[in-house]
Design an enzyme around this catalytic site. Structure first.
Site, PDB file in Angstrom:
ATOM      1  N   GLN A 172     -33.567  -5.943 -25.514  1.00 36.89           N
ATOM      2  CA  GLN A 172     -34.826  -5.303 -25.864  1.00 36.89           C
ATOM      3  C   GLN A 172     -35.961  -6.321 -25.914  1.00 36.89           C
ATOM      4  O   GLN A 172     -35.860  -7.358 -26.563  1.00 36.89           O
ATOM      5  CB  GLN A 172     -34.698  -4.586 -27.215  1.00 36.89           C
ATOM      6  CG  GLN A 172     -35.948  -3.859 -27.657  1.00 36.89           C
ATOM      7  CD  GLN A 172     -36.381  -2.768 -26.703  1.00 36.89           C
ATOM      8  OE1 GLN A 172     -35.544  -2.081 -26.111  1.00 36.89           O
ATOM      9  NE2 GLN A 172     -37.669  -2.587 -26.531  1.00 36.89           N
ATOM     10  N   ASP A 196     -31.305  -3.312 -16.321  1.00 37.76           N
ATOM     11  CA  ASP A 196     -32.727  -3.193 -16.644  1.00 37.76           C
ATOM     12  C   ASP A 196     -33.589  -3.944 -15.636  1.00 37.76           C
ATOM     13  O   ASP A 196     -34.816  -3.919 -15.713  1.00 37.76           O
ATOM     14  CB  ASP A 196     -32.990  -3.727 -18.060  1.00 37.76           C
ATOM     15  CG  ASP A 196     -34.281  -3.200 -18.658  1.00 37.76           C
ATOM     16  OD1 ASP A 196     -34.741  -2.122 -18.230  1.00 37.76           O
ATOM     17  OD2 ASP A 196     -34.831  -3.856 -19.559  1.00 37.76           O
ATOM     18  N   LYS A 217     -32.666   4.983 -26.807  1.00 34.07           N
ATOM     19  CA  LYS A 217     -31.798   4.702 -25.665  1.00 34.07           C
ATOM     20  C   LYS A 217     -30.339   4.977 -26.003  1.00 34.07           C
ATOM     21  O   LYS A 217     -29.580   5.504 -25.166  1.00 34.07           O
ATOM     22  CB  LYS A 217     -31.975   3.253 -25.223  1.00 34.07           C
ATOM     23  CG  LYS A 217     -33.333   2.967 -24.601  1.00 34.07           C
ATOM     24  CD  LYS A 217     -33.559   1.483 -24.382  1.00 34.07           C
ATOM     25  CE  LYS A 217     -34.931   1.206 -23.800  1.00 34.07           C
ATOM     26  NZ  LYS A 217     -35.251  -0.224 -23.677  1.00 34.07           N
TER      27      LYS A 217
END
Length: 278
Positions: free
Chosen positions: A97, A120, A53
């Site tokens: 994450q 996200d 990413k």
């Protein structure tokens, strides 16, 4: 005959448009849109994914701020760090994450992300917005799945979609996005009775269960669309790919994964512009 639904080309197009918007933002402000990635511990798969990413962010003209915390980090310490990033005007998007170590309250950590930086799409605020069709940010993998279905001209309206898995960051939001597109949605999970029979009725199958080759080939009816959102050790998805003989199916890797990252970058750039125009 089985045909592939690849995400690589679609992801390239999404990132290209995001790069152009990022360049416009930089030209106007002298700064780059900034994505902060937070990782706790050193799980090899998570480390690799975060690095990917970061690399994609740099190539797209975004700034990537990496925050690596030790395995023993507490929930309180993680929440404090995320709130610090949420209050930082130089940060436009925050990615925590998944998964975090088991001793951490992951939901509390997600909810520490400011809604306008939840690129996200993991907070309850974003999920509610998705459910009602008014979200600034969608969950990236489910959002990428919808974009992939559209890119391959898959008709969603009126179709029966079966989502296998009910996680709050994949299965549930995928179901909400499919429902918003007028699919009839069945959500299956570990307590579902007669799972193979239910899956055999599906026009669209989304496998998000986190078990390698869990979905068997004879569960898939001829001509169905199969989205494998799983990624397991050995580059294996949640579907027994080789056993599916007549479907439009995403490969693993190269299917859902690239679109997930592309949507993440796109939403980070959008977050930067929204803050500027607010």
């Amino acid at each position: 005959m089985t045909n592939l639904m690849r995400g690589t080309e679609l992801a390239r197009d999404i990132v290209l448009r995001a790069s152009e918007k990022a360049a416009g933002y930089t030209e106007r402000t002298g700064r780059k849109p900034c994505l902060a990635t937070v990782i706790v511990g050193d799980d090899p798969a998570s480390v690799t994914y975060v690095r990917m990413k970061q690399n994609r962010s740099h190539k797209a003209g975004l700034e990537s701020r990496h925050v690596a915390l030790p395995e023993e980090t507490t929930t309180g310490e993680l929440v404090a760090k995320i709130r610090e990033l949420s209050d930082d005007p130089e940060v436009h998007g925050i990615l925590l994450q998944h998964p975090v170590p088991r001793h951490i309250d992951e939901r509390a950590a997600f909810e520490a992300i400011a809604p306008h930086k939840d690129v996200d799409g993991v907070t309850m605020h974003s999920f509610a917005g998705m459910s009602f069709g008014h979200s600034e940010f969608v969950s990236c993998t489910p959002g990428g799945i919808i974009r992939l279905l559209d890119a391959y001209d898959v008709e969603i309206t009126g179709k029966h979609a079966v989502v296998i898995g009910r996680s709050p960051i994949l299965g549930k939001p995928a179901a909400m996005l499919l429902l918003a597109r007028d699919a009839t949605v069945t959500i299956c999970h570990s307590k579902t009775a007669g799972l193979p029979e239910i899956v055999r009725t599906a026009d669209i199958v989304v496998a998000a269960v986190g078990k390698p080759k869990f979905v068997q080939g004879d569960w898939i009816k001829p001509g169905a669309v199969v989205v494998d959102a799983g990624y397991n050790e050995g580059n294996v998805g949640d579907v027994d790919f080789d056993a599916v003989t007549d479907a439009l199916i995403t490969p693993v890797p190269g299917g859902v994964g690239p679109t997930t990252i592309a949507v993440l970058l796109e939403q980070t750039v959008d977050a930067a512009w929204r803050e500027l125009d607010a």
